[in-house]
Scaffold this motif. Structure first.
Motif, PDB file in Angstrom:
ATOM      1  N   VAL A  23      36.931  47.688  29.494  1.00 60.06           N
ATOM      2  CA  VAL A  23      37.264  46.571  30.677  1.00 60.06           C
ATOM      3  C   VAL A  23      38.043  47.256  32.013  1.00 60.06           C
ATOM      4  CG1 VAL A  23      37.432  44.610  28.695  1.00 60.06           C
ATOM      5  CG2 VAL A  23      39.538  45.766  29.512  1.00 60.06           C
ATOM      6  N   GLN A  24      37.899  46.410  32.924  1.00 61.58           N
ATOM      7  CA  GLN A  24      38.630  46.756  34.004  1.00 61.58           C
ATOM      8  C   GLN A  24      39.807  45.822  34.384  1.00 61.58           C
ATOM      9  OE1 GLN A  24      38.001  49.248  36.314  1.00 61.58           O
ATOM     10  NE2 GLN A  24      40.044  48.943  37.073  1.00 61.58           N
ATOM     11  N   TRP A  25      41.015  46.158  34.157  1.00 59.04           N
ATOM     12  CA  TRP A  25      42.340  45.296  34.235  1.00 59.04           C
ATOM     13  C   TRP A  25      42.474  45.374  35.708  1.00 59.04           C
ATOM     14  CZ3 TRP A  25      44.145  42.455  30.411  1.00 59.04           C
ATOM     15  CH2 TRP A  25      43.697  42.791  29.257  1.00 59.04           C
ATOM     16  N   ARG A  26      42.921  44.375  36.306  1.00 55.01           N
ATOM     17  CA  ARG A  26      43.239  44.117  37.585  1.00 55.01           C
ATOM     18  C   ARG A  26      44.251  43.014  37.826  1.00 55.01           C
ATOM     19  NH1 ARG A  26      38.971  41.090  36.285  1.00 55.01           N
ATOM     20  NH2 ARG A  26      38.613  39.062  37.397  1.00 55.01           N
ATOM     21  N   LYS A  27      44.903  43.450  39.108  1.00 56.17           N
ATOM     22  CA  LYS A  27      46.001  42.285  39.325  1.00 56.17           C
ATOM     23  C   LYS A  27      45.922  41.823  40.955  1.00 56.17           C
ATOM     24  CE  LYS A  27      49.116  46.219  40.174  1.00 56.17           C
ATOM     25  NZ  LYS A  27      50.152  46.772  39.662  1.00 56.17           N
ATOM     26  N   SER A  28      46.659  40.814  41.027  1.00 57.77           N
ATOM     27  CA  SER A  28      46.388  40.150  42.386  1.00 57.77           C
ATOM     28  C   SER A  28      46.973  41.151  43.551  1.00 57.77           C
ATOM     29  CB  SER A  28      47.208  38.806  42.451  1.00 57.77           C
ATOM     30  OG  SER A  28      47.251  38.247  43.738  1.00 57.77           O
ATOM     31  N   SER A  29      46.127  40.854  44.459  1.00 60.40           N
ATOM     32  CA  SER A  29      46.838  41.958  45.669  1.00 60.40           C
ATOM     33  C   SER A  29      48.221  41.300  46.332  1.00 60.40           C
ATOM     34  CB  SER A  29      45.474  41.916  46.954  1.00 60.40           C
ATOM     35  OG  SER A  29      45.265  40.348  47.183  1.00 60.40           O
ATOM     36  N   ARG A  30      48.363  40.142  46.065  1.00 66.14           N
ATOM     37  CA  ARG A  30      49.748  39.475  45.959  1.00 66.14           C
ATOM     38  C   ARG A  30      50.897  39.601  44.971  1.00 66.14           C
ATOM     39  NH1 ARG A  30      48.402  33.636  48.780  1.00 66.14           N
ATOM     40  NH2 ARG A  30      50.361  33.941  49.592  1.00 66.14           N
ATOM     41  N   SER A  31      50.325  40.653  44.215  1.00 63.58           N
ATOM     42  CA  SER A  31      51.422  40.709  43.234  1.00 63.58           C
ATOM     43  C   SER A  31      52.791  41.327  43.784  1.00 63.58           C
ATOM     44  CB  SER A  31      50.790  41.515  41.976  1.00 63.58           C
ATOM     45  OG  SER A  31      50.353  42.662  42.388  1.00 63.58           O
ATOM     46  N   ASN A  32      53.644  41.511  42.727  1.00 59.50           N
ATOM     47  CA  ASN A  32      54.964  41.811  43.105  1.00 59.50           C
ATOM     48  C   ASN A  32      55.004  43.328  43.259  1.00 59.50           C
ATOM     49  OD1 ASN A  32      57.577  43.170  42.805  1.00 59.50           O
ATOM     50  ND2 ASN A  32      58.409  41.347  41.649  1.00 59.50           N
ATOM     51  N   PRO A  33      55.299  44.103  44.063  1.00 61.76           N
ATOM     52  CA  PRO A  33      55.115  45.780  44.296  1.00 61.76           C
ATOM     53  C   PRO A  33      55.933  46.383  43.373  1.00 61.76           C
ATOM     54  CG  PRO A  33      56.487  44.595  46.163  1.00 61.76           C
ATOM     55  CD  PRO A  33      55.964  43.419  45.470  1.00 61.76           C
ATOM     56  N   ASN A  34      56.964  45.835  42.757  1.00 61.35           N
ATOM     57  CA  ASN A  34      57.752  46.393  41.853  1.00 61.35           C
ATOM     58  C   ASN A  34      57.259  46.278  40.320  1.00 61.35           C
ATOM     59  OD1 ASN A  34      59.992  46.483  43.527  1.00 61.35           O
ATOM     60  ND2 ASN A  34      60.564  44.521  43.017  1.00 61.35           N
ATOM     61  N   GLU A  36      56.156  44.059  38.448  1.00 61.10           N
ATOM     62  CA  GLU A  36      56.231  42.707  37.500  1.00 61.10           C
ATOM     63  C   GLU A  36      55.381  41.720  37.755  1.00 61.10           C
ATOM     64  OE1 GLU A  36      60.417  41.845  38.173  1.00 61.10           O
ATOM     65  OE2 GLU A  36      61.010  43.533  37.608  1.00 61.10           O
ATOM     66  N   CYS A  37      54.126  42.029  37.137  1.00 66.38           N
ATOM     67  CA  CYS A  37      53.068  41.001  37.357  1.00 66.38           C
ATOM     68  C   CYS A  37      52.335  40.942  36.132  1.00 66.38           C
ATOM     69  CB  CYS A  37      52.232  41.054  38.516  1.00 66.38           C
ATOM     70  SG  CYS A  37      51.711  42.837  38.424  1.00 66.38           S
ATOM     71  N   VAL A  38      51.350  40.256  36.087  1.00 68.56           N
ATOM     72  CA  VAL A  38      50.359  40.076  35.012  1.00 68.56           C
ATOM     73  C   VAL A  38      48.929  40.830  35.573  1.00 68.56           C
ATOM     74  CG1 VAL A  38      51.041  38.090  33.967  1.00 68.56           C
ATOM     75  CG2 VAL A  38      49.391  37.945  35.594  1.00 68.56           C
ATOM     76  N   GLU A  39      48.166  41.267  34.532  1.00 66.32           N
ATOM     77  CA  GLU A  39      46.769  41.778  34.905  1.00 66.32           C
ATOM     78  C   GLU A  39      45.699  41.009  34.146  1.00 66.32           C
ATOM     79  OE1 GLU A  39      47.909  46.595  35.997  1.00 66.32           O
ATOM     80  OE2 GLU A  39      47.564  46.063  33.759  1.00 66.32           O
ATOM     81  N   VAL A  40      44.639  40.773  34.620  1.00 65.91           N
ATOM     82  CA  VAL A  40      43.642  40.092  33.914  1.00 65.91           C
ATOM     83  C   VAL A  40      42.371  41.028  33.809  1.00 65.91           C
ATOM     84  CG1 VAL A  40      44.338  37.877  34.681  1.00 65.91           C
ATOM     85  CG2 VAL A  40      42.530  39.049  35.953  1.00 65.91           C
ATOM     86  N   ALA A  41      41.514  40.948  32.841  1.00 69.06           N
ATOM     87  CA  ALA A  41      40.141  41.387  32.550  1.00 69.06           C
ATOM     88  C   ALA A  41      39.101  40.306  32.029  1.00 69.06           C
ATOM     89  CB  ALA A  41      40.357  42.612  31.458  1.00 69.06           C
ATOM     90  N   SER A  42      37.885  40.568  32.607  1.00 68.33           N
ATOM     91  CA  SER A  42      36.878  39.785  32.253  1.00 68.33           C
ATOM     92  C   SER A  42      36.517  40.555  30.775  1.00 68.33           C
ATOM     93  CB  SER A  42      35.970  39.697  33.212  1.00 68.33           C
ATOM     94  OG  SER A  42      36.262  39.138  34.425  1.00 68.33           O
ATOM     95  N   LEU A  43      36.017  39.799  30.113  1.00 72.11           N
ATOM     96  CA  LEU A  43      35.436  39.896  28.838  1.00 72.11           C
ATOM     97  C   LEU A  43      33.893  39.593  28.651  1.00 72.11           C
ATOM     98  CD1 LEU A  43      38.537  38.917  26.151  1.00 72.11           C
ATOM     99  CD2 LEU A  43      37.951  41.073  27.477  1.00 72.11           C
TER     100      LEU A  43
END
Length: 88
Positions: A23-34, A36-43
């Motif tokens: 899968v390709q994990w991705r996070k929002s372009s608006r996510s925290n630069p530190n 501390e965010c979540v990543e999502v993957a389509s199954l």
């Protein structure tokens, strides 16, 4: 025998995100630069896996499309605003 990504029944909430292969994990372009965010993957089965970007091999939560849609709707409408308050 294929990877876990090839077998929809192989996904369980809390399983190691490292076991969700292909899968390709991705996070929002608006996510925290530190980081501390979540990543999502389509199954392949249409569900979405979510993991903590700080612990990429940690547990993943798996949601149906309906569950993700409902969550996003509630977030946009501000219905989860009470989650910001400390537990009493």
């Amino acid at each position: 025998m294929g990877s876990l990504h090839d077998r929809a029944e192989g996904y369980d909430n809390g399983m190691s995100a490292a076991r969700i292969l292909g899968v390709q994990w991705r996070k929002s372009s608006r996510s925290n630069p530190n980081g501390e965010c979540v990543e999502v993957a389509s199954l392949l089965d249409g569900r979405t896996a979510v993991r903590d970007s700080r612990f990429p091999a940690g547990p993943a939560l798996v949601f149906t499309r309906a569950q993700i849609t409902a969550l996003l709707k509630e977030l946009k409408e501000g219905q989860l605003g009470d989650l910001r308050r400390p537990f009493q």
